[in-house]
Structures are given as structure tokens and as C-alpha cells.
Enzyme design. Structure first.
Site, mmCIF file in Angstrom:
data_model
loop_
_atom_site.group_PDB
_atom_site.id
_atom_site.type_symbol
_atom_site.label_atom_id
_atom_site.label_comp_id
_atom_site.label_asym_id
_atom_site.label_seq_id
_atom_site.Cartn_x
_atom_site.Cartn_y
_atom_site.Cartn_z
ATOM 1 C CB SER A 7 0.569 4.949 7.900
ATOM 2 O OG SER A 7 1.838 5.284 7.378
ATOM 3 C CG HIS B 289 3.274 1.090 6.997
ATOM 4 N ND1 HIS B 289 3.527 1.079 5.644
ATOM 5 C CD2 HIS B 289 2.810 2.342 7.278
ATOM 6 C CE1 HIS B 289 3.226 2.261 5.133
ATOM 7 N NE2 HIS B 289 2.794 3.047 6.103
#
Length: 312
Positions: free
Chosen positions: A59, A290
């Protein structure tokens, strides 16, 4: 990493109605198209260079929730503005095959990955004998290192806000179990690099490190809800992981490690111009913990700078 994959699955299911507003069809997100918001023209200095670029990774490569998200497949949370897309556009005359997928670990290079709404094909399927550039961003999900940190540390803060309860939790008989797991990760990544070289023998292979999540000093518990003493431990874990990746690249002998950690100094999750989203999901910007769009641009610049410096 199974715990991290659970987080990704929950993220997709909860945000599915919102995600449909920010997705493009595969045709609309063609890899040769200009990335959303990209203001730089392709550089002519690379016009003679790579023709087939393959991006592999988890990711931190795919870019969950960064507009616009692709449909091929939805469960991989793959952005048209992730660093592979930005690098491919700036290189010019380069066809990108982006196989990255949220939740991936090294085992998903050669096996199908179970994702929300289906499966992602083995990422190695994207490699060809004529592939001439490969970037790989993998390792954080192996042996549940990232998922263990994110899934455990915030819940331990209240037990000892100024101490290091998460570091203590993962220390057994004087051994940091996450650091020990990272040693196995290095071996896993070495096998991946060997597999890439076998399938694409002429490719330039770049192993991409992870950018900084926590600041080198100070805290921001509203953004990173870790105990004060666990900030230094989080940095230590991440530096250990990046060092393992660097060693894997060196042991391979035909791969270059791209260290994004120094460039991300001052862009941690606590910073004003953060590259990393904090604990709160931005449903039209980035998944929690993230990279956001700025993070992807920062990593892309590090990669492009390396390619330009080497004159490839």
C-alpha cells in the site's frame, strides 16, 4: 501481513460508497496518461530510456484513497497518482504496468492475493523478459510488523502515556520480537529480488525504502497516538526495516536500494507538510498511517533524482 490486510478490508468496506465517487475506470486511468494534478512535463533527458516499467509493492506503493483510485481491481486501492504513475509520466515514453496492491507481502509476488471483492494476480505476472525498469516497495507487511505496530501501539498509550508500553509489549526475554521478524523479512525480500532478476534479466531494479512516519523528536498524540517513548522506538523499527532492505539489495548485487527516509525528514505525520496521514482516515486523500499525494510526489522525486544522477 494478515492484520494489516484486515485493516485494508475494513477500510474498503466502510468507505465503499465514498470510493465510488473517486474511482476511474481502467481505461480512464491508462498508465501513459498524465497523472491527476501533474504539472511537470515529461523530461527529455530520459526520452531515450525505459520502455516497460513494472511497479511491484504494497500500500505504500499503491496509494490507498489518493485520488483517483483505479478499478483494476478495486480492492488493491491503487491510485493513478501514486509514485509509479508519477515516475512513469516524468520519464516519458514509458509504459507502466502497476501491479502494486494494498496489503501485499512478499508471498504475493508469486501467489494470488485475496482482497476485498476478489483476488489480485501474482505481481510477478506483470514482469516480462523485455521489462527494463522495476521498482519494488515491499517488506512492511511481512511477519505482521507494520500491522502489529499500528494495531497495538495506540491502544497502549493510555497505560503509560510518557513511557514506552508498545516497545515493552513486543520485547520478550530481552528480545525485540519485531526486530527479530525483520531479519526474516530481509531473507524474504532477497528471494523476491532474485525472482525479479530471473524474469526480467535486463531490468534496472530499484528497491524502494519506506518514508519516515514519526518525527525524530517531539510528539503529536492527536495525529500519532503513541506513547511518548514509543516515538523513538517506532523510528528504530522503521530504520531497522530500511536497513534490512538495503542489505537485501546489496546481497542481491544487481539491485539498488532507494532510501526515502532522509528525504522525508520534516515530512513525518506530525509535520505541517506531512507526507504521511495520521490516525484519521482522509476518505478523499489518504488512508490512515499511509502516504498522501505529497508523500508520493516526494518518493517519486527521490527515485527520479537517483535515475538522473546515475545517468541511466
Amino acid at each position: 501481513m494478515r492484520s494489516r490486510r484486515s485493516l485494508v478490508a475494513v477500510l474498503v468496506s466502510v468507505l465503499a460508497p465514498i470510493l465510488t465517487l473517486t474511482f476511474l475506470s481502467p481505461a480512464a486511468s491508462a498508465t501513459s496518461a498524465r497523472p491527476t494534478g501533474q504539472s511537470h512535463a515529461p523530461s527529455s533527458q530520459w526520452s531515450h530510456g525505459w520502455t516497460h516499467y513494472v511497479a511491484l509493492g504494497d500500500s505504500y506503493t499503491s496509494g490507498p484513497l489518493i485520488p483517483f483510485q483505479r478499478l483494476d481491481p478495486v480492492g488493491c486501492l491503487r491510485s493513478t497518482a501514486n509514485y509509479p504513475s508519477l515516475v512513469a509520466y516524468r520519464l516519458g515514453h514509458t509504459v507502466l504496468t502497476d501491479a502494486s496492491c494494498a496489503g501485499a507481502d512478499t508471498g504475493d509476488m508469486t501467489s494470488p492475493q485475496k482482497i476485498t471483492f476478489g483476488y489480485n494476480r501474482p505481481q510477478f505476472d506483470a514482469l516480462r523478459p523485455d521489462t527494463d525498469l522495476v521498482t519494488i516497495g515491499i517488506g512492511g507487511n511481512d511477519h505482521s510488523v507494520f500491522g502489529s505496530v499500528i494495531g497495538t501501539c495506540p491502544g497502549l498509550r493510555d497505560s503509560d502515556p510518557t513511557g514506552s508500553p508498545c516497545r515493552e509489549h513486543f520485547t520478550v526475554d530481552g528480545v525485540d520480537t519485531l526486530k527479530a521478524a525483520i531479519t526474516k523479512t530481509r531473507e524474504d525480500v532477497e528471494a523476491v529480488l532474485d525472482g525479479v532478476r530471473e524474469r526480467s534479466p535486463e531490468a534496472t531494479i530499484l528497491l524502494i525504502g519506506y518514508p519516515r512516519i514519526a518525527p525524530p523528536s517531539g510528539t503529536c498524540p492527536g495525529i500519532l497516538p503513541f506513547a511518548d517513548g514509543d516515538y523513538a522506538w517506532l523510528n528504530d523499527i522503521e530504520e531497522t526495516l530500511n536497513a534490512a532492505l538495503a542489505t537485501a539489495a546489496a546481497n542481491n548485487g544487481t539491485t539498488t536500494f532507494i532510501d526515502t527516509y532522509p528525504a522525508s525528514l520534516g515530512h513525518d505525520a506530525c509535520a505541517d507538510h506531512a507526507w504521511i496521514q495520521g490516525q484519521h482516515i482522509n476518505p478523499i486523500g489518504a488512508a490512515n498511517y499511509h502516504p498522501n499525494r505529497w508523500g508520493m510526489e516526494g518518493v517519486a522525486e527521490v527515485i527520479l533524482g537517483h535515475l538522473g544522477e546515475r545517468g541511466w
